[in-house]
Write an enzyme that holds these catalytic residues in place. Structure first.
Site, mmCIF file in Angstrom:
data_model
loop_
_atom_site.group_PDB
_atom_site.id
_atom_site.type_symbol
_atom_site.label_atom_id
_atom_site.label_comp_id
_atom_site.label_asym_id
_atom_site.label_seq_id
_atom_site.Cartn_x
_atom_site.Cartn_y
_atom_site.Cartn_z
ATOM 1 N N GLU A 1 0.829 -1.208 0.000
ATOM 2 C CA GLU A 1 0.000 0.000 0.000
ATOM 3 C C GLU A 1 0.862 1.256 0.000
ATOM 4 O O GLU A 1 0.485 2.278 -0.553
ATOM 5 C CB GLU A 1 -0.939 0.003 1.214
ATOM 6 C CG GLU A 1 -1.858 1.196 1.193
ATOM 7 C CD GLU A 1 -2.951 1.177 2.247
ATOM 8 O OE1 GLU A 1 -2.841 0.416 3.210
ATOM 9 O OE2 GLU A 1 -3.905 1.949 2.085
ATOM 10 N N ASP B 1 -0.191 -5.139 2.981
ATOM 11 C CA ASP B 1 -0.916 -4.001 3.558
ATOM 12 C C ASP B 1 -0.389 -3.864 4.985
ATOM 13 O O ASP B 1 -0.752 -4.645 5.868
ATOM 14 C CB ASP B 1 -2.430 -4.230 3.554
ATOM 15 C CG ASP B 1 -3.185 -2.946 3.881
ATOM 16 O OD1 ASP B 1 -2.547 -1.997 4.390
ATOM 17 O OD2 ASP B 1 -4.398 -2.884 3.639
ATOM 18 N N ILE C 1 -0.607 -1.647 7.570
ATOM 19 C CA ILE C 1 -1.660 -1.472 8.596
ATOM 20 C C ILE C 1 -2.971 -1.315 7.827
ATOM 21 O O ILE C 1 -3.193 -0.277 7.191
ATOM 22 C CB ILE C 1 -1.448 -0.221 9.487
ATOM 23 C CG1 ILE C 1 -0.082 -0.226 10.158
ATOM 24 C CG2 ILE C 1 -2.562 -0.152 10.546
ATOM 25 C CD1 ILE C 1 0.197 1.030 11.008
ATOM 26 N N ASP C 2 -3.795 -2.324 7.866
ATOM 27 C CA ASP C 2 -5.126 -2.190 7.273
ATOM 28 C C ASP C 2 -6.038 -1.728 8.414
ATOM 29 O O ASP C 2 -6.129 -2.401 9.443
ATOM 30 C CB ASP C 2 -5.597 -3.527 6.694
ATOM 31 C CG ASP C 2 -6.951 -3.376 6.034
ATOM 32 O OD1 ASP C 2 -7.171 -2.356 5.362
ATOM 33 O OD2 ASP C 2 -7.798 -4.261 6.223
ATOM 34 N N THR D 1 -5.889 1.879 9.119
ATOM 35 C CA THR D 1 -5.031 2.951 9.662
ATOM 36 C C THR D 1 -5.827 3.996 10.441
ATOM 37 O O THR D 1 -5.381 4.465 11.492
ATOM 38 C CB THR D 1 -4.263 3.645 8.504
ATOM 39 O OG1 THR D 1 -3.523 2.652 7.799
ATOM 40 C CG2 THR D 1 -3.314 4.707 9.017
ATOM 41 N N ASP E 1 -5.763 -4.947 0.204
ATOM 42 C CA ASP E 1 -6.753 -5.098 1.286
ATOM 43 C C ASP E 1 -7.303 -6.521 1.353
ATOM 44 O O ASP E 1 -7.822 -6.930 2.396
ATOM 45 C CB ASP E 1 -7.961 -4.168 1.051
ATOM 46 C CG ASP E 1 -7.609 -2.695 1.118
ATOM 47 O OD1 ASP E 1 -6.956 -2.298 2.083
ATOM 48 O OD2 ASP E 1 -7.999 -1.940 0.195
HETATM 49 C C1 IPD Z 1 -8.926 0.765 4.521
HETATM 50 C C2 IPD Z 1 -9.673 -0.211 5.385
HETATM 51 C C3 IPD Z 1 -11.134 0.173 5.471
HETATM 52 C C4 IPD Z 1 -11.778 0.319 4.133
HETATM 53 C C5 IPD Z 1 -10.959 1.237 3.234
HETATM 54 C C6 IPD Z 1 -9.505 0.795 3.164
HETATM 55 P P1 IPD Z 1 -6.324 1.247 5.023
HETATM 56 O O1 IPD Z 1 -7.560 0.386 4.378
HETATM 57 O O2 IPD Z 1 -9.582 -1.534 4.894
HETATM 58 O O3 IPD Z 1 -11.891 -0.803 6.150
HETATM 59 O O4 IPD Z 1 -13.065 0.837 4.307
HETATM 60 O O5 IPD Z 1 -11.521 1.198 1.955
HETATM 61 O O6 IPD Z 1 -8.805 1.706 2.367
HETATM 62 O O7 IPD Z 1 -6.262 2.526 4.249
HETATM 63 O O8 IPD Z 1 -6.646 1.454 6.452
HETATM 64 O O9 IPD Z 1 -5.174 0.364 4.799
HETATM 65 CA CA CA Z 2 -5.892 -1.412 3.668
#
Ligand code: IPD
Ligand code: CA
Length: 263
Positions: free
Chosen positions: A68, A85, A87-88, A90, A211
């Site tokens: 990412e 990814d 930190i999913d 964030t 993701d």
């Molecule tokens: C996000 C998370 C979130 C989702 C967003 C993503 P990130 O990833 O997975 O649940 O709703 O579309 O972008 O940016 O925290 O790695």
């Molecule tokens: Ca993510």
């Protein structure tokens, strides 16, 4: 040819080390490079990706690595490609919620061979290979048996994609379809919850390969279905992830709305 077990061990170690780095730095949860209305660029995202990358490079110096936080676009689906990814979730992390995770997958010629999703503040490691079961902390995973949409718990997301009108229509449709909708905020962890049978389904439009690559494999190896319902410019995806029994009823409702979003 590398075995999926070898690849899995590296994916799991990379996800674990990334998560441990973030855990050791919880006191820095507000240490972001930028905090915008719709997104947060966190220093720990970059650091955790570097930690995971170092683990993968040490094992496979010639494999491509993409995450990412990478500045280059996703490499072509040729040979081995690792997808991180760091930190999913964030935004959750930044606010102090425990619902975030670290995700690492490895693909060969576009097929996901192994994946790991670590949820550090739950102490849970989800993992799978393409030719074996999925596990959480060593215990085999299985999706729920729920087949009645009106009794199902379904997670969704409202990400950075600000096509508000259709997003709200989709949310309303999910609300009408299932017992309760949930917006938990970490796509990879949400999909792992479907794999574990703790929720029954997940849908989100606008997420990316990083993701869902690892979590999608984990779900499939737990007898669920993870399907790309649509592909949008810049790599955005609409993903439906279910226990299998709810897949067609969910798809029936969501496909027309996804098509509308594509216009
Ligand atoms: C996000 C998370 C979130 C989702 C967003 C993503 P990130 O990833 O997975 O649940 O709703 O579309 O972008 O940016 O925290 O790695
Ligand atoms: Ca993510």
């Amino acid at each position: 040819m590398l075995t999926s077990t070898q690849l899995q061990a590296v994916a799991t170690l990379a996800a674990r080390r990334a998560g441990e780095h973030v855990l050791e730095n919880l006191h820095r949860r507000a240490d972001a490079n930028s905090v915008l209305r719709i997104d947060i660029k966190h220093k720990l995202d970059v650091e955790a990706q570097d930690v995971a990358t170092a683990v993968i490079r040490a094992a496979y110096p010639d494999h491509l690595i993409f995450g990412e936080e990478s500045e280059t676009p996703c490499p072509p689906a040729k040979g081995y490609v690792w997808i991180i990814d760091p930190i999913d979730g964030t935004v959750n992390f930044f606010h102090g919620s425990h619902w975030w995770c670290c995700s690492v997958a490895v693909q060969h010629d576009g097929k996901t061979l192994a994946g790991a999703v670590f949820i550090p503040q739950l102490g849970e490691m989800f993992e799978a290979t393409h030719d074996n079961s999925a596990f959480c902390n060593g215990v085999p995973l299985h999706v729920s048996e729920q087949e009645t949409p009106e009794l199902a718990l379904m997670a969704t997301g409202m990400g950075k994609w600000r096509n508000k009108e259709t997003s709200l229509k989709i949310f309303q449709a999910i609300t009408e379809l299932v017992q309760r909708p949930r917006l938990m905020g970490a796509a990879a962890a949400d999909i792992c919850m479907v794999a574990a049978g703790r929720i029954d389904a997940y849908f989100e439009s606008g997420i990316y390969l990083w993701d869902m690559a690892a979590a999608g494999l984990i779900l499939e190896r737990a007898s669920g279905i993870c399907e790309v319902l649509a592909r949008y410019p810049n790599g955005r995806l609409a993903i439906l992830a279910t226990n299998g029994k709810l897949h067609n009823p969910c798809k029936k409702v969501l496909v027309p709305l996804v098509a509308e979003q594509k216009k």
